[in-house]
Design a protein around this motif. Structure first.
Motif, PDB file in Angstrom:
ATOM      1  N   SER A  35      65.433  74.230 -84.582  1.00 13.97           N
ATOM      2  CA  SER A  35      66.649  74.896 -85.025  1.00 13.97           C
ATOM      3  C   SER A  35      66.667  74.950 -86.544  1.00 13.97           C
ATOM      4  O   SER A  35      65.933  74.215 -87.216  1.00 13.97           O
ATOM      5  CB  SER A  35      67.883  74.145 -84.526  1.00 13.97           C
ATOM      6  N   ASP A  48      70.418  78.874 -83.327  1.00 15.37           N
ATOM      7  CA  ASP A  48      69.894  78.295 -82.082  1.00 15.37           C
ATOM      8  C   ASP A  48      69.901  76.768 -82.122  1.00 15.37           C
ATOM      9  O   ASP A  48      68.869  76.111 -81.942  1.00 15.37           O
ATOM     10  CB  ASP A  48      68.457  78.795 -81.831  1.00 15.37           C
ATOM     11  N   ILE A  66      77.667  80.122 -85.783  1.00 17.21           N
ATOM     12  CA  ILE A  66      76.497  79.760 -84.981  1.00 17.21           C
ATOM     13  C   ILE A  66      75.910  81.057 -84.454  1.00 17.21           C
ATOM     14  O   ILE A  66      76.602  81.821 -83.772  1.00 17.21           O
ATOM     15  CB  ILE A  66      76.890  78.837 -83.820  1.00 17.21           C
ATOM     16  N   LEU A  68      73.032  82.890 -82.160  1.00 17.67           N
ATOM     17  CA  LEU A  68      72.022  82.756 -81.114  1.00 17.67           C
ATOM     18  C   LEU A  68      71.132  83.991 -81.140  1.00 17.67           C
ATOM     19  O   LEU A  68      71.620  85.118 -81.175  1.00 17.67           O
ATOM     20  CB  LEU A  68      72.678  82.625 -79.740  1.00 17.67           C
ATOM     21  N   GLN A  74      70.957  79.073 -75.831  1.00 20.40           N
ATOM     22  CA  GLN A  74      72.336  78.590 -75.960  1.00 20.40           C
ATOM     23  C   GLN A  74      72.386  77.143 -76.452  1.00 20.40           C
ATOM     24  O   GLN A  74      73.240  76.781 -77.238  1.00 20.40           O
ATOM     25  CB  GLN A  74      73.042  78.724 -74.619  1.00 20.40           C
ATOM     26  N   ALA A  77      75.137  75.192 -78.582  1.00 27.52           N
ATOM     27  CA  ALA A  77      76.039  76.105 -79.288  1.00 27.52           C
ATOM     28  C   ALA A  77      77.492  75.953 -78.868  1.00 27.52           C
ATOM     29  O   ALA A  77      78.400  75.929 -79.709  1.00 27.52           O
ATOM     30  CB  ALA A  77      75.579  77.544 -79.081  1.00 27.52           C
ATOM     31  N   TYR A  80      79.044  72.670 -80.036  1.00 31.07           N
ATOM     32  CA  TYR A  80      79.287  72.708 -81.474  1.00 31.07           C
ATOM     33  C   TYR A  80      80.415  73.676 -81.833  1.00 31.07           C
ATOM     34  O   TYR A  80      81.131  73.459 -82.815  1.00 31.07           O
ATOM     35  CB  TYR A  80      77.994  73.067 -82.220  1.00 31.07           C
ATOM     36  N   ARG A  81      80.586  74.728 -81.057  1.00 30.88           N
ATOM     37  CA  ARG A  81      81.740  75.599 -81.307  1.00 30.88           C
ATOM     38  C   ARG A  81      83.042  74.798 -81.173  1.00 30.88           C
ATOM     39  O   ARG A  81      83.939  74.924 -82.010  1.00 30.88           O
ATOM     40  CB  ARG A  81      81.745  76.780 -80.344  1.00 30.88           C
ATOM     41  N   VAL A  88      80.601  81.718 -82.289  1.00 28.85           N
ATOM     42  CA  VAL A  88      79.240  81.944 -81.805  1.00 28.85           C
ATOM     43  C   VAL A  88      78.964  83.443 -81.741  1.00 28.85           C
ATOM     44  O   VAL A  88      79.752  84.212 -81.171  1.00 28.85           O
ATOM     45  CB  VAL A  88      79.041  81.308 -80.414  1.00 28.85           C
TER      46      VAL A  88
END
Length: 205
Positions: A35, A48, A66, A68, A74, A77, A80-81, A88
Motif C-alpha cells: 500500500s 489500496d 482513500i 481504491l 478493498q 478501506a 479506515y473510512r 473512499v
C-alpha cells in the motif's frame, strides 16, 4: 479482496511525500500486499490500504481520502473510512463491493492528492493505475505486475486476470508513460519504472 489478517509494522519513504508499507498476506499464499500514501496540502491519500500499526498510521494524519484502484483491493478501506472519516473512491463500473464508496472515478479524472486516473484493464475491466506528476513522477500500478521475493519484476499470474492479453497491452501503455518510480500493489517499489517494464516486456515477448 478481504482485509488481510496481518498488520504492517512500519512505513518506508519511497521519495519525499510518498510512503509505502506491505504485509506478507496469507490470503494470497504469503505473497506481498503493498500500500502507499501520498502526502499533500489537504492531507494524506491512502492507496489500496492494508492494515498498518497504530503508530505509523497516526503519522499519516490527517487522511483526506482513500483511493481504491479496483474492487479487488478493498482491503482495510472500509474500516479506515469509519476510523479516519475519510471518503473512499472507487472506479466507475466496479463490481459490487462490501460497502458503497463515497465517490467514483473514471479515465483521466484528477483524484485527491493530484493523482491522475489511467484505465489499465486486464486484471478487471475497471482497473486503474494512478499517475502522480512531479520530480520524480510516480506511477501506482496495482495488479498488472508484481515483484517476487527475489526482487524480480513479473506479470501477475494470468489465472488471476479476466484478460491476460489486455493486461499486457496495459503494461505496454504504462511503459510508454513519462514517470520515474513504479509503485506496486504486490512488492516494493522500483525507481527505474519504465525501464523495468520494458525489460519485462522484452523478456516475455
Amino acid at each position: 479482496m478481504a482485509e488481510p489478517p496481518v498488520t504492517a509494522a512500519e512505513l518506508e519513504e519511497v521519495v519525499p511525500g510518498i510512503l509505502h508499507w506491505r504485509v506478507s498476506n496469507p490470503l494470497i499464499g504469503g505473497e506481498w500486499s503493498s500500500s502507499h500514501a501520498v502526502r499533500g496540502p489537504e492531507g494524506t491519500v491512502l492507496i489500496d490500504p492494508v492494515p498498518l500499526a497504530a503508530g505509523p498510521l497516526a503519522q499519516l494524519a490527517p487522511v483526506a481520502a482513500i483511493v481504491l484502484t479496483a474492487a479487488c483491493h478493498q482491503r482495510a478501506a472500509w474500516r479506515y473510512r469509519r476510523e479516519l472519516g475519510a471518503p473512499v473512491w472507487l472506479p466507475r463500473g466496479s463490481r459490487e463491493t462490501e460497502e458503497e464508496p463515497d465517490e467514483r472515478y473514471g479515465e483521466g479524472d484528477l483524484l485527491p492528492g493530484g493523482l491522475r486516473a489511467l484505465r489499465t484493464p486486464g486484471p478487471e475491466r475497471p482497473h486503474y493505475s494512478l499517475l502522480l506528476a512531479g520530480e520524480p513522477a510516480v506511477l501506482f500500478s496495482p495488479d498488472l505486475v508484481m515483484r517476487t521475493r527475489a526482487g524480480e519484476l513479473v506479470f501477475v499470474p494470468g489465472e488471476y486476470h479476466e484478460d491476460p492479453e489486455e493486461t499486457r497491452r496495459s503494461v505496454e501503455r504504462c511503459a510508454a508513460l513519462a514517470f520515474d518510480v513504479l509503485c506496486l500493489a504486490h512488492g516494493p517499489p522500483l525507481r527505474n519504472g519504465p525501464a523495468a517494464l520494458r525489460d519485462l516486456l522484452a523478456r516475455t515477448a
